[in-house]
Every structure is written in structure tokens, then in C-alpha cells.
Design an enzyme around this catalytic site. Structure first.
Site, PDB file in Angstrom:
ATOM      1  CB  VAL A   1      -0.904   0.038   1.249  1.00 41.25           C
ATOM      2  CG1 VAL A   1      -1.812   1.248   1.200  1.00 41.25           C
ATOM      3  CG2 VAL A   1      -1.715  -1.231   1.363  1.00 41.25           C
TER       4      VAL A   1
ATOM      5  N   GLY B   1       1.107   5.718  -1.051  1.00 44.26           N
ATOM      6  CA  GLY B   1       0.328   6.935  -1.029  1.00 44.26           C
ATOM      7  C   GLY B   1      -0.737   6.935  -2.115  1.00 44.26           C
TER       8      GLY B   1
ATOM      9  CE  LYS C   1       2.591   2.620  -7.283  1.00 48.51           C
ATOM     10  NZ  LYS C   1       3.475   3.677  -7.780  1.00 48.51           N
TER      11      LYS C   1
ATOM     12  CG  ASP D   1       9.708   9.089  -2.035  1.00 48.50           C
ATOM     13  OD1 ASP D   1       8.587   8.557  -2.027  1.00 48.50           O
ATOM     14  OD2 ASP D   1      10.373   9.282  -1.006  1.00 48.50           O
TER      15      ASP D   1
END
Ligand SMILES: *[C@@H]1O[C@H](CO)[C@@H](O)[C@H](O)[C@H]1NC(C)=O
Ligand SMILES: *[C@@H]1O[C@H](CO)[C@@H](O)[C@H](O)[C@H]1NC(C)=O
Ligand SMILES: *[C@@H]1O[C@H](CO)[C@@H](O)[C@H](O)[C@H]1NC(C)=O
Ligand SMILES: *[C@@H]1O[C@H](CO)[C@@H](O)[C@H](O)[C@H]1NC(C)=O
Ligand SMILES: *[C@@H]1O[C@H](CO)[C@@H](O)[C@H](O)[C@H]1NC(C)=O
Length: 882
Positions: free
Chosen positions: A548, A550, A569, A665
Site C-alpha cells: 500500500v 500513497g 497499482k 523519493d
């Protein structure tokens, strides 16, 4: 100009005297050369290299006992052993010539001979490696090298050593001479050579080559001499000389040469497929491994029709080249199923290649030769001369599949009318020039540099304080996501393949158009209907959730009738934030294809559903193999390989595309591992794609991941590629220490891994916080390199951080150090000797210690194709690479 005093010394090597017939190492099905001489120049002993091949010293007693006379060559020892050398034999010794000198080999008369010259440009007897400028000529009036500088060539190609391979026509006189001559135009020039191989070879150029652009003409290699420029196992792995079929050739991975819009997909014949050589193709043409593996365009005909599967090679202009393509159909068995065109340098080399039509059957090898003369490029620059090989599905033939396939490729340069094969020395690229500069600084850097970083660490600590404060604010919010991250329960075993009725035609139902996507992105990747997605995920069954984020949940699924495992996804239907990221990711990923980036297969946008379909990553995230896990600990070398893979992926993002892409990220949960433990960078939803970067302070903060955020980013709100480098530095420490980047439950000074690791690195106590499982197996020099690299990455100021390219280089260097240690080579490098607490005398303290789960790891290790991640400098046989 130096006066040349000609002194000739002759080494006569008689096979009959020395009984050098090939050892049992050669595969029985391969070719047994009648001549096979491996001469270790400048050495007096006979020794085997790391591959087990036996070399004889050119000043060995065997040779002098046979009455061979020597002139004035100076046997020399290299001053330093570069860790990228595959073996100290034959590279650590050299014959150095201050004047012209000749080797003479008695050989069989009727055969071609392969000559391999090995050069390791180092300092010999105090001579300056940069002064090594020389020519090499061979009997029959051939010029093999002219004004050659192994030093410049190795540097331009970022290789530690150079191997040049030539094929000489049959020597009617019964001998081959090789003459080394220092270049007269350079003062202080000298010549040298480390190893010479003379191996007889069968005639492999029996068929005439098709002339590219002149369909009716052909060229016969005849009695030309040739130089091997490239030899690739396309879609496969490196093949070592000892695994070749009798000719001890090296076959390289083709990945570095792929160019253009798509890299295609690799494929291998199933375990039950047996490659069958037809009568006219002896097995010495190429080993089975070349034919078993291949590169194809991909599963989607719409994508395939849009691009060319292309490879680009740097070559020397004004020569004729023979391009040999090796084909073997490993999946299909009927005529007109896969038909494609071959282009070389934008000209049609052959239309409608149908392998089954040529071989009549699956798993039967075939090869085709194409000849092309390459004239000087438009620019003065030598380096723009390229040879471009492209494959494209043949539309005219209307095959069942729009696809193309290639298994192997060899490129040979033909000697010109004057018997010349020599080209100019290559120039290093601009980027490389920068890297070399950094590398030189890096290498010569005094140890006292720690102080500077010490100052920076304070700043980082302050920034970490801010992070910590913010953490609490958003911790609640993040918690859910973290709890659900792929972990113990994720990556379930294969789920049912009973839904096998889907046919090819439903794969690409819709047209390219999409309201939100650029046409290019929409066309480059496959479109799925919501029905297909639901079938793949058993209607989004909860038990298939593997993560899981964002964006929403990630499901494991099966497409194409259960044949392909994917990760899907799904955007959280009530998440607003998702839409933009969804589009960003499709835009980014559809244009970026790289071995170390997760591949997007397609997307679905229907009924308010947004789904992205990716390659399934069998081993999940890097993080779940590091800590808070019941999985076996990864061995150190594998961690290094994974970090190198991830660095490669990021390096590609930063430099490989038209514009710099900042990932934003980078963290251990965004580095995924496929079934071969190849690291792939994922999650581009946050990537910066252009002008959409005007986020406010808060939103930018929320978008990164705590513990990985560049402190400079806090201060200046300015994101650069160096922000990724910072995050990657944290990842490196995480890999080394096996703890989270941020752990609020620890004492204050230990909360931030970056700070804590820096603190320890500065105090020289880093060893204390290393993952205890791997601690005993890390070679101290390797650790030092690795830790220094991580330390530089987390420098407070972006400008002090290395580029991803430098990071990559240093990690590869670290891997080489570790490997040379594991192969027992470390003892030869006593000079490095300043030993950390971890080790004594350059050896890890408990090298023999292995956790009980190591066996499993080793097995996994065997699956990984570490060869692809071999250091840049040892990757290519050919000096004109890259
Ligand atoms: C040769 O091939 C075998 C079997 O594939 C492999 O185990 C071995 O490591 C290879 N040797 C080298 C030197 O690569
Ligand atoms: C190739 O040949 C042309 C014409 O002879 C000459 O002008 C050019 O300099 C040559 N280029 C190289 C790289 O040797
Ligand atoms: C092939 O064509 C492309 C596009 O026109 C051009 O950029 C490239 O230089 C050409 N390559 C060669 C080797 O001619
Ligand atoms: C593939 O290459 C050929 C030859 O260079 C070129 O004519 C053709 O346009 C290319 N096709 C695509 C889809 O790029
Ligand atoms: C020899 O090679 C060097 C280095 O590549 C180059 O600068 C020089 O011009 C060459 N000399 C000749 C005579 O070609």
C-alpha cells in the site's frame, strides 16, 4: 626524435617442444586448435590465470633451454595491481621494449590464427605509463596497431586493461611474427605487451557477406586480416573464454550498446529446449548460450511497430566492417510468425528475415553476415563514427507477431588495401573527462578531509531536528502506509493460472487516445480494459494485496492467460492527489526503459479506475531484506551489487534521458528486486517532470520521505539531482547498518541514520554500527570505499556531493575490492594495508563465519547475473566501446 637502435630478439615457440596442446578445459564438442600459445610476457614462470588457462613465461627456462635467444627486452613488473584486472596473469608482468623487437611463432600453415594482445597500462621500471606509444606489425605486411597508447585507450573506455583481438589469414611461411616498435614521433616512447595469445582457428568466414545497400552484391572476407570490434551474447550474460567453444573468445552482454526508444525484452529458451546445430554450422561458430538467449521487442505489437530495436557501436571510419548476426528461434516454430527487417546504418541490410524459413525448425542456429563500408562522419571528431544495427517488424510480410529477435552479434573490421587495421586512439567523452577528474581528486584526497565533513554534519543534525519535529506531525498520516508496506505478508506465491482463454487480440483493445496522456505515452505502453484488470486481480481480491502506498493499493496479478506475473497499482478511488501522480508516472515510465528501472507494462483508465501495470518484482522491496524481517540476511557482496544496480538506475534518470529527471523519493522501499535479485528503482509518481514544481513548503515536505530528505532542500527549497544523491547516501548506510533511516524510538542522537552514521564515521567507529550479520565478511578496503562514498553523498551541501556517476564508479570500485579479496587477491595488494578495526592484515576477521541461512543466500546469489554489473572498466573487450 629518439634514435632507434634496432635490436631484434626472437622467441621461437615450437608446439612440438612444449606440448602446449590445449588442456582438458575445452569442451569436447568445441574446436580443438592445433596451435594454442598463451605467452605471459616478461615472466619467467608458467602459471594459470584466474580462469584456469595456462600461460607460459616468455623468459621461462623452457624457452631458453630450447636454445631461444633474447635481445634487450626488459622483463618488468607492474607497480600496482588495478582491482579491475580479472587475473594477475598475464597482466602483472610485461615485456618492455625501448626499440624495435620481434616475436616469432611457428604455426600450422593452412589455418587462420587468432592473435590476442593484452595490455595493462601501468608504470613499469619507473617508466611513465603515458609515454607508451607504439605500433605493432605482423608478418604479411599487416599493421595491427599504430601510434597506439594503451594508456589513453584504457582511460577513454574506463577500463583497467585492453585486449585487442585479430584474425590473421593462413601463414604460408609457417610462422607469424609480431613486431613492436616505439613510436618515433614521441620522445621517450616505449612499447610493451603483457600477454600474447596465438590460437589457430577454423575458417569461419566461408559465406560471402551481403553488402548493405547493394542487395545483389556480396563481399568475401577471403584472405583479409580482421580485428574483432564487438562480440555480444545478445539478451544473455557474459561468457568467459573458458566457456567458449574452443576458441577462448569472450562474449559480452549487449545492454551497454542498446540505443533508441526501447530496450526490448530478454528471453531464454526453456530448460527442455535443446539447441541443435545444423550440419553446416559447427558448434565453434558460437556457444549454445549465445543461441539459448535472445533479445526481442516485447509483447505488444502496437509498441513494437512504433520503434526499432537498436544497438549503436563506436567504430573507426574508412574501414569495411562485417556484421555477423546470430539467430535462433527459441519460442515459435512456424514460418511467417515472426518476420523482421534488418537495417545497418539506416540502410536496409535485409528485408523479411524469417528464422524458421531459414532453419525449418525451432532451436536451430543460423547466422548472417553483412558487410558495410563506413566512411568518415560529418564532423571532424573521430568519435562520431558509429555503426548502427536496427531491427523492425516487417509490416509487408504480415507476420502473426510484429516482433524481432536477435541472439548474438559480432562485428569485425577488415584490413584495408594497404594491410592496415589500426585506427586512432579514442577521445574520452566530456562526461568521462569530468568523472576522471573527480576520480583523480578522490584518489589523491588526504585523509584529513573528515574535518570538513564534520562541520557539515552539525548542519545535518540541525536539519534532522526539523525533520524530527515534522515527523511527529505527519507520523500518524504515514503510519497507515508504513504498516501496509510490502513486508512479511506480501509477495505471495503464484496465484491461479486457470484463466487461460484470453487470446492475443484482446491484449490491446483500445486505441492510443487517452484524455490525460500525451499521445506518445499512450502509444508506448499497453492499454488494459478494466475487465482485464479485474480478471488479473480476481476482482481486486484483498489477499492479493502486496503493498500500500500513497497512491493506493498494489496487487499481484496474472495477465495474458496467466503467463505473465504483474504488479498492479490501483489508485485509491477517493484520492484526489492520485490523478496527477498517475499521469506523471505513465508519462515518465513509458519513455524510460532501463534494466534498473521498474518497467511499466501498461495502464488502465476506465470507470473512474486508474491502474498501472508493472513487471512483477519477485523479491519485493530492498527494505524487507534488510531489517524487521524474517527473511535471510543478504550477503555483503549481494548488497553491493544491489546498491550498484540502484545507482545505475538513478544515474540513468539523471543523465540518460533528454533532461535530468530527479526521482525525489529515493529510499529502500522504492528499490525493488526481481527474481534474479536485480535492483530496479521504482515509484516515479513524485518525479519532477518539468514546470510543475512550484509546490509550497508544506506540500514539498510531505512529498519526500523523512530520514532521506536533503537538508539543503529544507533551507533553500531547491531540488536538484544532488537531493537524490543525498537520499541514496542514506540508502547506502541503511544497507550497511540494516536499520531504518529514521527510528524515533532510539536515543536522540541516533534517531537519524544519516547523522548517526556520519558521527561514527567521523569518530572511526562506524564498524560498531554495521549489521552484525555481514560485519565479518566485509573486506576493510571495500568498507572504507563504501563508507567514504556514502559519507560524501550525505554531505550537507549539494555541491560537495558526488554525481550519481561518481557514486556508481566508487561502488563498483568497492565491489572490485571485495571481489579481489574474496578471490584471495587481496594479499597481493599489501600496499593498501591501513587496516580498520574490522580486520587484521587486510583480511576480514571471521571470513569463515556464515549465518545458518547463508546457504539459501548463496543459492539466490547464483541466480543473479552479477556479470552485468561488472565494473565499467572491465566490461568491454573492445577499446572502441561505449
Ligand atoms: C562456465 O559455465 C558454467 C556453467 O554455466 C558456470 O558455472 C561457470 O561459472 C562458467 N565459468 C566462467 C569462468 O564463467
Ligand atoms: C577517411 O578518408 C578520407 C578520404 O581519403 C580522409 O579525408 C579522412 O581523413 C579519412 N578519415 C580517417 C578517420 O582516417
Ligand atoms: C541515421 O539516421 C538518423 C536520423 O536521420 C541520423 O541521426 C543518424 O546520424 C543516421 N546514422 C547513420 C549512421 O547514418
Ligand atoms: C527504423 O530504422 C529504419 C532505418 O534506419 C528507419 O528507416 C525507420 O524509420 C525506423 N523506424 C522507426 C519506427 O524508428
Ligand atoms: C598519436 O596519438 C596521439 C594521442 O591520441 C595524438 O594526439 C597524436 O596526434 C597521434 N599522432 C599521430 C602522428 O597520429
Amino acid at each position: 626524435m629518439a634514435t632507434i637502435i634496432t635490436q631484434i630478439f626472437i622467441v621461437i615457440l615450437s608446439l612440438f617442444l612444449f606440448n602446449l596442446r590445449l588442456s582438458a578445459a575445452i569442451d569436447g564438442r568445441g574446436y580443438k586448435p592445433s596451435d594454442s600459445i598463451l605467452l605471459n610476457c616478461g615472466s619467467s614462470s608458467d602459471e594459470a590465470d584466474a580462469d584456469g588457462r595456462k600461460w607460459i613465461g616468455d623468459s621461462s627456462p623452457k624457452i631458453s633451454a630450447a636454445g631461444i635467444t633474447f635481445g634487450n627486452s626488459t622483463p618488468s613488473q607492474a607497480a600496482f595491481q588495478d582491482p579491475s584486472l580479472p587475473s594477475s596473469i598475464p597482466y602483472m608482468t610485461a615485456a618492455v621494449f625501448q626499440s624495435e623487437a620481434t616475436y616469432k611463432f611457428h604455426v600450422s600453415k593452412d589455418e587462420r590464427h587468432l592473435i590476442r594482445l593484452h595490455f595493462y597500462p601501468a608504470s613499469y621500471n619507473g617508466l611513465n605509463a603515458e609515454d607508451g606509444f607504439f605500433g605493432v606489425t605482423a608478418s604479411g605486411g599487416l599493421t595491427l596497431l599504430h601510434n597506439f597508447s594503451a594508456y589513453i585507450t584504457a582511460q577513454a573506455l574506463t577500463q583497467g586493461y585492453i585486449v585487442r583481438e585479430f584474425s590473421l589469414p593462413p601463414a604460408e611461411e609457417g610462422f607469424i611474427t609480431l613486431t613492436f616498435k616505439p613510436d618515433a614521433k614521441h620522445p621517450a616512447a616505449f612499447a610493451f605487451v603483457n600477454g600474447i595469445e596465438v590460437i589457430s582457428m577454423p575458417e569461419i568466414f566461408t559465406d560471402a557477406s551481403t553488402m548493405v545497400g547493394f542487395a545483389d552484391s556480396s563481399l568475401s572476407v577471403g584472405s583479409s586480416a580482421l580485428q574483432t570490434m564487438y562480440r555480444l551474447n545478445v539478451g544473455g550474460n557474459y561468457i568467459a573464454p573458458s566457456n567458449d567453444t574452443g576458441l577462448s573468445r569472450t562474449w559480452y552482454d549487449d545492454t551497454p550498446y542498446i540505443t533508441g526508444a526501447g530496450v526490448g525484452v530478454t528471453a531464454a529458451a526453456g530448460p527442455r529446449v535443446k539447441i541443435r546445430y545444423p550440419p553446416d554450422i559447427p558448434s565453434y561458430i558460437a556457444p549454445v548460450d549465445v543461441y539459448r538467449t535472445a533479445r526481442q521487442m516485447g509483447p505488444d505489437p502496437k509498441v513494437n511497430i512504433q520503434y526499432n530495436l537498436s544497438w549503436s557501436f563506436q567504430i573507426d571510419a574508412n574501414f569495411t566492417y562485417v556484421v555477423r548476426l546470430h539467430f535462433c528461434e527459441i519460442q515459435l516454430s512456424k514460418v511467417n510468425q515472426r518476420v523482421f527487417d534488418v537495417f545497418i546504418n539506416n540502410q536496409t541490410a535485409q528485408k523479411d528475415v524469417d528464422i524458421i524459413a531459414m532453419t525449418s525448425s525451432m532451436a536451430v542456429p543460423v547466422y548472417k553476415d553483412y558487410a558495410i563500408f563506413i566512411s568518415d562522419g560529418p564532423n571532424e571528431d573521430d568519435d562520431d563514427d558509429e555503426l548502427l544495427v536496427e531491427l523492425h517488424p516487417s509490416v509487408d510480410a504480415k507476420p502473426e507477431y510484429y516482433d524481432a529477435i536477435l541472439n548474438g552479434m559480432e562485428i569485425f573490421k577488415l584490413s584495408d588495401a594497404g594491410g592496415n587495421l589500426a585506427g586512432p586512439n579514442p577521445n574520452p567523452s566530456e562526461m568521462l573527462e569530468d568523472d576522471l577528474q573527480t576520480m583523480r581528486e578522490f584518489k589523491s584526497e588526504p585523509r584529513g578531509k573528515f574535518n570538513v565533513i564534520g562541520g557539515a554534519a552539525g548542519g545535518a543534525a540541525a536539519a534532522a531536528g526539523i525533520v524530527f519535529a515534522l515527523v511527529l506531525a505527519v507520523y500518524q498520516r504515514k503510519k497507515r502506509a508504513i504498516a501496509g508496506e510490502p513486508g512479511s505478508s506480501g509477495w505471495l506465491p503464484l496465484y491461479g493460472n486457470s484463466h487461460t482463454t484470453e487470446s492475443k487480440s484482446t491484449i490491446s483493445g483500445k486505441s492510443c487516445a487517452s484524455s490525460h496522456l500525451s499521445t506518445m505515452a499512450a502509444c508506448l505502453c499497453r492499454h488494459f480494459s478494466i475487465a482485464e484488470i479485474k480478471q488479473a486481480t480476481k476482482n481486486f481480491e484483498e489477499s492479493l494485496v502486496i503493498g500500500v502506498g500513497g497512491f493506493g493499493k498494489v496487487y499481484k496479478g496474472n495477465i495474458d492467460g496467466g503467463t505473465t506475473k504483474v504488479a498492479i497499482k490501483r489508485s485509491n478511488p477517493d484520492s484526489q492527489q492520485g490523478v496527477h501522480e498517475f499521469q506523471t508516472e505513465i508519462e515518465m515510465l513509458s519513455k524510460l526503459r532501463h534494466k534498473h528501472l521498474v518497467s511499466l507494462i501498461g495502464y488502465c483508465e476506465e470507470d473512474n479506475e486508474m491502474c498501472l501495470v508493472y513487471d512483477y518484482m519477485a523479491y519485493g522491496t530492498l527494505r524487507e531484506h534488510l531489517y524487521k524481517t524474517n527473511k535471510p540476511a543478504l550477503p555483503w557482496k549481494q548488497r553491493l551489487e544491489i546498491s550498484i544496480g540502484a545507482a545505475r538506475g538513478l544515474h540513468y534518470l539523471h543523465t540518460g534521458a533528454k533532461y535530468t529527471i530527479i526521482h525525489r523519493d529515493v529510499k529502500t522501499t522504492n528499490i525493488l528486486l526481481d527474481e534474479k535479485w536485480v535492483a530496479k528503482v521504482s515509484d516515479f509518481g513524485l518525479s519532477k517532470t518539468g514546470p510543475t514544481m512550484n509546490q509550497s513548503h508544506v506540500s514539498t515536505v510531505v512529498k519526500g520521505s523523512f530520514g532521506y530528505l536533503d537538508p539543503e532542500y529544507f533551507r533553500r527549497q531547491q531540488l536538484t539531482d544532488k537531493s537524490d544523491v543525498y537520499s541514496f547516501g542514506v540508502v547506502l548506510f541503511e544497507i550497511l547498518c540494516a536499520r531504518p533511516a529514521l527510528n524515533p524510538s532510539l536515543p536522540k542522537e541516533q534517531v537519524s541514520l544519516a547523522d548517526w552514521a556520519l558521527h561514527n564515521q567521523r569518530k572511526g567507529t562506524l564498524a560498531e554500527i554495521i549489521d552484525p550479520v555481514i560485519k565479518g565478511n566485509i573486506y576493510s578496503e571495500c568498507l572504507k570505499k563504501f563508507a567514504e562514498t556514502a559519507e560524501k553523498c550525505v554531505s550537507d551541501h549539494g555541491i560537495d556531493r558526488p554525481s550519481m556517476g561518481d557514486v556508481l564508479w566508487n561502488l563498483e570500485f568497492a565491489l572490485q575490492l571485495q571481489e579481489s579479496f574474496e578471490n584471495g587477491g587481496a594479499s597481493a595488494r599489501g600496499s593498501i594495508g591501513d587496516v580498520s578495526e574490522l580486520s587484521a592484515g587486510g583480511e576480514a576477521v571471521d571470513g569463515g563465519h556464515r549465518g545458518q541461512k547463508r546457504d539459501e543466500d548463496d543459492e539466490a546469489n547464483d541466480q543473479s547475473d552479477g556479470v552485468n554489473d561488472m565494473a565499467v572498466f572491465s566490461q568491454l573487450v573492445n577499446p572502441k566501446g561505449r
